[in-house]
Design an enzyme around this catalytic site. Structure first.
Site, mmCIF file in Angstrom:
data_model
loop_
_atom_site.group_PDB
_atom_site.id
_atom_site.type_symbol
_atom_site.label_atom_id
_atom_site.label_comp_id
_atom_site.label_asym_id
_atom_site.label_seq_id
_atom_site.Cartn_x
_atom_site.Cartn_y
_atom_site.Cartn_z
ATOM 1 C CB THR A 129 -54.773 -17.517 6.714
ATOM 2 O OG1 THR A 129 -53.771 -16.596 7.151
ATOM 3 C CG2 THR A 129 -56.118 -16.827 6.682
ATOM 4 C CG ASN B 62 -50.194 -14.073 11.486
ATOM 5 O OD1 ASN B 62 -49.562 -14.902 10.826
ATOM 6 N ND2 ASN B 62 -50.564 -12.908 10.983
ATOM 7 C CG PHE B 63 -46.538 -13.299 13.139
ATOM 8 C CD1 PHE B 63 -46.039 -12.966 11.886
ATOM 9 C CD2 PHE B 63 -47.466 -12.440 13.730
ATOM 10 C CE1 PHE B 63 -46.447 -11.797 11.237
ATOM 11 C CE2 PHE B 63 -47.878 -11.270 13.097
ATOM 12 C CZ PHE B 63 -47.365 -10.947 11.849
ATOM 13 C CG LEU B 64 -46.595 -22.066 13.872
ATOM 14 C CD1 LEU B 64 -46.101 -22.312 15.294
ATOM 15 C CD2 LEU B 64 -47.691 -23.073 13.518
ATOM 16 C CG LEU C 25 -52.483 -8.207 9.411
ATOM 17 C CD1 LEU C 25 -52.008 -7.417 10.607
ATOM 18 C CD2 LEU C 25 -52.654 -7.309 8.199
#
Ligand code: MYA
Length: 434
Positions: free
Chosen positions: A218, A182-184, A434
């Site tokens: 995602t 996440n948080f790329l 998230l």
């Protein structure tokens, strides 16, 4: 989680902009053939230079039922995993972001606040709070060196970020140890320079070093190839503000006062025994949730430690409520949402949209519709402007009736190095990232 947190298209609003159903989610077959056609129509130049080299489902293989479900590549011996980081352009250096440090957490927060996911019209940008980031990045067993930053060597400015956290995710009958990525984020000034593939390869290397070979993630963009494509739905809680900031539009033949009336909720919840989850509820909630999630094809394999971390309420981060039977004191139902505000870009009167995102919900005695209406009521009491939910799990059964409207962005779910042999319907997914 990631959505291009799209503008709403709820019942009271203009219906002119219908979601186009890009990837119809009702039938696996039509998704497969559509995706293949799209890919065939792309010129070579438009193909996925990076993703075509990775062990992920490829568009050309969609619908090929001869390919086995499971890992695409076997694990490599740990001694063969590259020991040193990938090369970065010479002006930049890798850092491991220590989220315990106030200073680092502030830098990450600032990078994401200014450069992370926006909707298609660039009106809103996700604004994950520092408390949220610390929660999202430090679950049981997390690895500090999966929180990866890139700095400018000379100025030390943080310009890119990517993270992984460990998770056990069940795919049908197999529990797989994975990383959730996440948080790329790459600073706006450094876009389109192929930094993202290097970030992805570096996180992959660090995951491999922990002897893990799969990942889940995602994205709002279509990559090779989604295991499922979901849609966000939005339930207005503060319709006037949502309309004022351009998140939603006043529907044809609707006035503001009729719209406000339409979305009005009762002042208090309806279900006897509905209360906030507390730490002594962890065992009961874990049992309830494990039992519920077992019906989905892809779902987390939560134990009590996970439930304590992911679901015990934390102010302005995650909220969980349950129903304790007034007679038997049994815990029969559960609902939860997380808090993810968005910055409102370029509005004179408002800076922030306060959004609740439906997380995990379980109903055994209270009808899901009533349970979720109570969730809307507590969200309204706590000043949220909008309540968002994906069409995953059994959410479709309450969305329309509780006056959620479909958004115009899609959220695609992916697995890295794990093939599933058909595209899942959103209702087959029991996973919220998230
Ligand atoms: S999703 C959230 C992503 N972040 C944002 O949308 C924030 C705003 N945007 C940006 O910061 C940049 O545009 C990003 C791309 C960083 C997204 N997931 O460097 P480039 C591919 C995966 O020139 P930039 C989230 O956090 C693209 O198709 N790949 O592009 C989950 C192209 O490859 P190909 C993506 O725009 C992340 C290449 O990058 C994404 O400067 C899961 C272009 O690189 C995307 N969202 O930077 C990551 N967007 O040519 C995968 C673009 O092949 C994890 N690309 O099409 C995989 C598992 C790893 C662990 C495995 C362990 C075993």
């Amino acid at each position: 989680m990631v959505d291009n947190n799209s503008t709403s298209n709820s019942p009271a609003e203009s219906q002119t902009h219908n979601p186009d159903g890009n990837l119809p989610s009702e039938s696996g077959v039509s998704i497969d053939s559509l995706a293949r056609k799209v890919q065939e129509s792309l010129s070579l130049a438009k193909r996925h230079k990076f993703w075509e080299t990775q062990p992920v489902g490829q568009f050309k293989d969609l619908g090929d039922t001869s390919l086995p479900e499971g890992p695409i590549e076997p694990p490599t011996p740990l001694s063969e995993v590259k020991q040193e980081p990938y090369n970065l352009p010479s002006l930049y250096e890798w850092i491991t972001c220590d989220m315990d440090s106030e200073e680092t957490c502030n830098e990450v927060y600032a990078l994401l606040t200014n450069n992370y996911v926006e909707d298609d019209e660039n009106m809103f940008r996700f604004n994950y709070s520092m408390g949220f980031l610390r929660w999202a990045l430090r679950p049981p067993g997390f690895f500090k060196n999966w929180h990866i930053g890139v700095r400018v060597k000379s100025s030390k400015k943080l310009v890119a970020f990517i993270t992984g956290v460990p998770a056990r995710i069940r795919v049908r009958d197999t529990v797989v140890y994975m990383a959730e990525i996440n948080f790329l984020c790459v600073h706006k000034k450094l876009r389109s320079k192929r930094l993202a593939p290097v970030m992805i390869k570096e996180v992959t290397r660090r995951v491999h070093l922990e002897n893990m070979w799969q990942a889940a993630y995602t994205a709002g963009v279509v990559l090779p190839t989604p295991i499922s494509t979901c849609q966000y739905w939005h339930r207005s809680l503060n319709p006037k503000k949502l309309i004022d900031v351009g998140f939603s539009r006043l529907g044809a033949r609707m006035t503001m006062s009729r719209t406000i009336k339409l979305y009005k909720l009762p002042d208090s919840t309806a279900t006897p025994g509905f209360r906030k989850m507390e730490s002594h509820d962890v065992p009961a909630v874990t049992r309830l949730l494990r039992n519920y999630l077992s019906q989905f094809l892809v779902a987390p394999d939560f134990d009590e430690n996970d439930v304590e971390h992911w679901l015990l309420p934390r102010e302005n981060v995650v909220d969980s409520y349950l129903v304790e039977s007034p007679e038997t004191h049994e815990i029969t139902d559960f609902c939860s949402f997380y808090t993810l505000p968005s910055s409102i870009l370029g509005n004179q009167n408002y800076t922030t949209l306060k959004a609740a995102y439906s997380y995990y919900n379980v109903s055994t005695k209270t009808p899901l519709l009533q349970l979720m209406n109570d969730a809307l009521i507590v969200a309204k009491q706590n000043d949220y402007d909008v309540f968002n939910a994906l069409d995953v799990m059994q959410n479709e059964s309450f969305l329309k009736e509780l006056k959620f409207g479909p958004g115009d962005g899609k959220l695609h779910y992916y697995l890295y190095n794990y093939r599933v042999n058909h595209v899942l319907r959103p209702s087959e997914l029991g996973l919220v990232l998230l």
